[in-house]
Design a protein around this motif. Sequence first.
Motif, PDB file in Angstrom:
ATOM      1  N   ALA A 188       0.803  -1.229   0.000  1.00 34.19           N
ATOM      2  CA  ALA A 188       0.000   0.000   0.000  1.00 34.19           C
ATOM      3  C   ALA A 188       0.834   1.275   0.000  1.00 34.19           C
ATOM      4  N   MET A 189       2.008   1.242   0.607  1.00 34.05           N
ATOM      5  CA  MET A 189       2.740   2.475   0.882  1.00 34.05           C
ATOM      6  C   MET A 189       3.020   3.346  -0.349  1.00 34.05           C
ATOM      7  N   PRO A 190       3.454   2.768  -1.485  1.00 31.47           N
ATOM      8  CA  PRO A 190       3.700   3.643  -2.640  1.00 31.47           C
ATOM      9  C   PRO A 190       2.457   4.410  -3.085  1.00 31.47           C
ATOM     10  N   HIS A 191       1.290   3.773  -2.961  1.00 35.43           N
ATOM     11  CA  HIS A 191       0.035   4.434  -3.344  1.00 35.43           C
ATOM     12  C   HIS A 191      -0.383   5.464  -2.299  1.00 35.43           C
ATOM     13  N   LEU A 192      -0.197   5.144  -1.022  1.00 37.92           N
ATOM     14  CA  LEU A 192      -0.592   6.062   0.049  1.00 37.92           C
ATOM     15  C   LEU A 192       0.236   7.338   0.032  1.00 37.92           C
ATOM     16  N   LYS A 193       1.490   7.234  -0.340  1.00 42.41           N
ATOM     17  CA  LYS A 193       2.353   8.421  -0.370  1.00 42.41           C
ATOM     18  C   LYS A 193       1.816   9.480  -1.326  1.00 42.41           C
ATOM     19  N   LYS A 194       1.141   9.042  -2.363  1.00 44.93           N
ATOM     20  CA  LYS A 194       0.624   9.992  -3.364  1.00 44.93           C
ATOM     21  C   LYS A 194      -0.568  10.789  -2.857  1.00 44.93           C
ATOM     22  N   ARG A 195      -1.238  10.302  -1.789  1.00 45.16           N
ATOM     23  CA  ARG A 195      -2.432  10.979  -1.272  1.00 45.16           C
ATOM     24  C   ARG A 195      -2.342  11.289   0.223  1.00 45.16           C
ATOM     25  N   ALA A 196      -1.121  11.335   0.762  1.00 45.71           N
ATOM     26  CA  ALA A 196      -0.955  11.525   2.214  1.00 45.71           C
ATOM     27  C   ALA A 196      -1.924  10.596   2.950  1.00 45.71           C
ATOM     28  N   GLY A 197      -1.821   9.315   2.629  1.00 50.91           N
ATOM     29  CA  GLY A 197      -2.835   8.346   3.029  1.00 50.91           C
ATOM     30  C   GLY A 197      -2.724   7.847   4.448  1.00 50.91           C
ATOM     31  N   HIS A 198      -3.578   6.882   4.761  1.00 52.64           N
ATOM     32  CA  HIS A 198      -3.826   6.440   6.128  1.00 52.64           C
ATOM     33  C   HIS A 198      -3.751   4.917   6.187  1.00 52.64           C
ATOM     34  N   LEU A 199      -3.043   4.390   7.168  1.00 51.72           N
ATOM     35  CA  LEU A 199      -3.030   2.960   7.445  1.00 51.72           C
ATOM     36  C   LEU A 199      -3.805   2.671   8.719  1.00 51.72           C
ATOM     37  N   LEU A 200      -4.630   1.641   8.676  1.00 50.20           N
ATOM     38  CA  LEU A 200      -5.283   1.097   9.867  1.00 50.20           C
ATOM     39  C   LEU A 200      -4.746  -0.314  10.080  1.00 50.20           C
ATOM     40  N   LEU A 201      -4.442  -0.650  11.326  1.00 53.46           N
ATOM     41  CA  LEU A 201      -3.992  -1.995  11.669  1.00 53.46           C
ATOM     42  C   LEU A 201      -4.887  -2.538  12.774  1.00 53.46           C
ATOM     43  N   THR A 202      -5.350  -3.767  12.628  1.00 56.49           N
ATOM     44  CA  THR A 202      -6.137  -4.378  13.699  1.00 56.49           C
ATOM     45  C   THR A 202      -5.189  -4.942  14.757  1.00 56.49           C
ATOM     46  N   GLY A 203      -5.124  -4.244  15.881  1.00 57.26           N
ATOM     47  CA  GLY A 203      -4.387  -4.733  17.039  1.00 57.26           C
ATOM     48  C   GLY A 203      -5.336  -5.481  17.943  1.00 57.26           C
ATOM     49  N   SER A 204      -5.103  -5.396  19.240  1.00 54.75           N
ATOM     50  CA  SER A 204      -5.946  -6.139  20.185  1.00 54.75           C
ATOM     51  C   SER A 204      -5.615  -5.726  21.603  1.00 54.75           C
ATOM     52  N   ALA A 205      -6.591  -5.872  22.476  1.00 54.13           N
ATOM     53  CA  ALA A 205      -6.294  -5.738  23.899  1.00 54.13           C
ATOM     54  C   ALA A 205      -5.178  -6.703  24.295  1.00 54.13           C
ATOM     55  N   ALA A 206      -5.088  -7.842  23.588  1.00 58.35           N
ATOM     56  CA  ALA A 206      -4.041  -8.830  23.866  1.00 58.35           C
ATOM     57  C   ALA A 206      -2.650  -8.321  23.495  1.00 58.35           C
ATOM     58  N   GLY A 207      -2.595  -7.236  22.753  1.00 57.32           N
ATOM     59  CA  GLY A 207      -1.323  -6.620  22.406  1.00 57.32           C
ATOM     60  C   GLY A 207      -0.961  -5.460  23.312  1.00 57.32           C
ATOM     61  N   ARG A 208      -1.706  -5.311  24.409  1.00 51.14           N
ATOM     62  CA  ARG A 208      -1.436  -4.226  25.358  1.00 51.14           C
ATOM     63  C   ARG A 208      -1.208  -4.735  26.777  1.00 51.14           C
ATOM     64  N   VAL A 209      -1.471  -6.007  26.995  1.00 44.55           N
ATOM     65  CA  VAL A 209      -1.292  -6.609  28.321  1.00 44.55           C
ATOM     66  C   VAL A 209      -0.531  -7.923  28.159  1.00 44.55           C
ATOM     67  N   HIS A 210      -0.011  -8.437  29.263  1.00 44.34           N
ATOM     68  CA  HIS A 210       0.671  -9.735  29.228  1.00 44.34           C
ATOM     69  C   HIS A 210      -0.308 -10.835  29.650  1.00 44.34           C
ATOM     70  N   ILE A 211      -0.427 -11.857  28.793  1.00 42.48           N
ATOM     71  CA  ILE A 211      -1.308 -12.998  29.038  1.00 42.48           C
ATOM     72  C   ILE A 211      -0.423 -14.234  29.076  1.00 42.48           C
ATOM     73  N   ALA A 212      -0.585 -15.052  30.078  1.00 43.54           N
ATOM     74  CA  ALA A 212       0.302 -16.198  30.295  1.00 43.54           C
ATOM     75  C   ALA A 212       0.540 -17.001  29.012  1.00 43.54           C
ATOM     76  N   GLY A 213       1.761 -16.948  28.529  1.00 45.63           N
ATOM     77  CA  GLY A 213       2.179 -17.786  27.405  1.00 45.63           C
ATOM     78  C   GLY A 213       1.507 -17.515  26.084  1.00 45.63           C
ATOM     79  N   SER A 214       0.856 -16.372  25.903  1.00 47.74           N
ATOM     80  CA  SER A 214       0.055 -16.151  24.697  1.00 47.74           C
ATOM     81  C   SER A 214       0.927 -15.788  23.494  1.00 47.74           C
ATOM     82  N   VAL A 215       1.063 -16.720  22.577  1.00 43.38           N
ATOM     83  CA  VAL A 215       1.786 -16.454  21.335  1.00 43.38           C
ATOM     84  C   VAL A 215       0.934 -15.554  20.435  1.00 43.38           C
ATOM     85  N   TYR A 216      -0.371 -15.773  20.443  1.00 41.92           N
ATOM     86  CA  TYR A 216      -1.271 -14.864  19.711  1.00 41.92           C
ATOM     87  C   TYR A 216      -1.097 -13.429  20.208  1.00 41.92           C
ATOM     88  N   GLY A 217      -1.122 -13.242  21.537  1.00 37.07           N
ATOM     89  CA  GLY A 217      -0.931 -11.908  22.088  1.00 37.07           C
ATOM     90  C   GLY A 217       0.383 -11.296  21.645  1.00 37.07           C
TER      91      GLY A 217
END
Length: 224
Positions: free
Chosen positions: A120-149
């Motif tokens: 996407a980046m080469p196209h976004l640069k032409k329009r001062a574009g926007h990226l959205l990424l789906t994160g998760s609450a699991a990416g903000r806290v530590h969960i026992a052994g969570s590889v997904y997190g």
Amino acid sequence: MSTKALFITGASSGIGAATARLAIAEGWQVGLFARSEDKLNALVDEFGDRAVALPGDVTDLNNLKAAMATFVGKTGGLNAAFANAGMGLSASGTDAGDPTEWEQMIGVNVLGVLWTVMAAMPHLKKRAGHLLLTGSAAGRVHIAGSVYGASKWFVHGYGGNLSEEMKSFGGRCTIIAPGMVNTAFFDEPKPDKLQVEDVARAALFALEADPRCAVNEVFMMPTH
């Protein structure tokens, strides 16, 4: 002024389809990228000519580049891309983990995000574009052994780094970080948790923010 164009991975169901539905209602053109061609075609039947079905595999960089080029060929440009595709694991923790399943998940949750951004980046640069990424609450806290997190911790770290990188051309990056969402990700319905429409509204809030305002993260949790 040209219509704004949004490319979404994992678009055949769940958060991706809900975001596409809301974006189209608000005047966007949407490129729907996912492996399930039948589901994408059904969504195009529902959405009409503002949607384009772009079947492909998010773990294949060439698939993404080709789909992005096809979409930009129809829209004239790209304003935003949503790296939304993701997968979970059938077993949590390290000892119970399936190495093959780990590889598959990293392919989608980590490399799939990288390939989407790279395409996407080469196209976004032409329009001062926007990226959205789906994160998760699991990416903000530590969960026992969570590889997904841990894969979502990558998304959160990379998203912050992208926000810094994209300042060079006036672009923005937003991490959409929900807690439990009622999707097919879970075996049982979760009616009291976040709904996909809640997450879609968060995505559109970030996309529609004034260009002077970079919404770096939307963190949302079920009330109960």
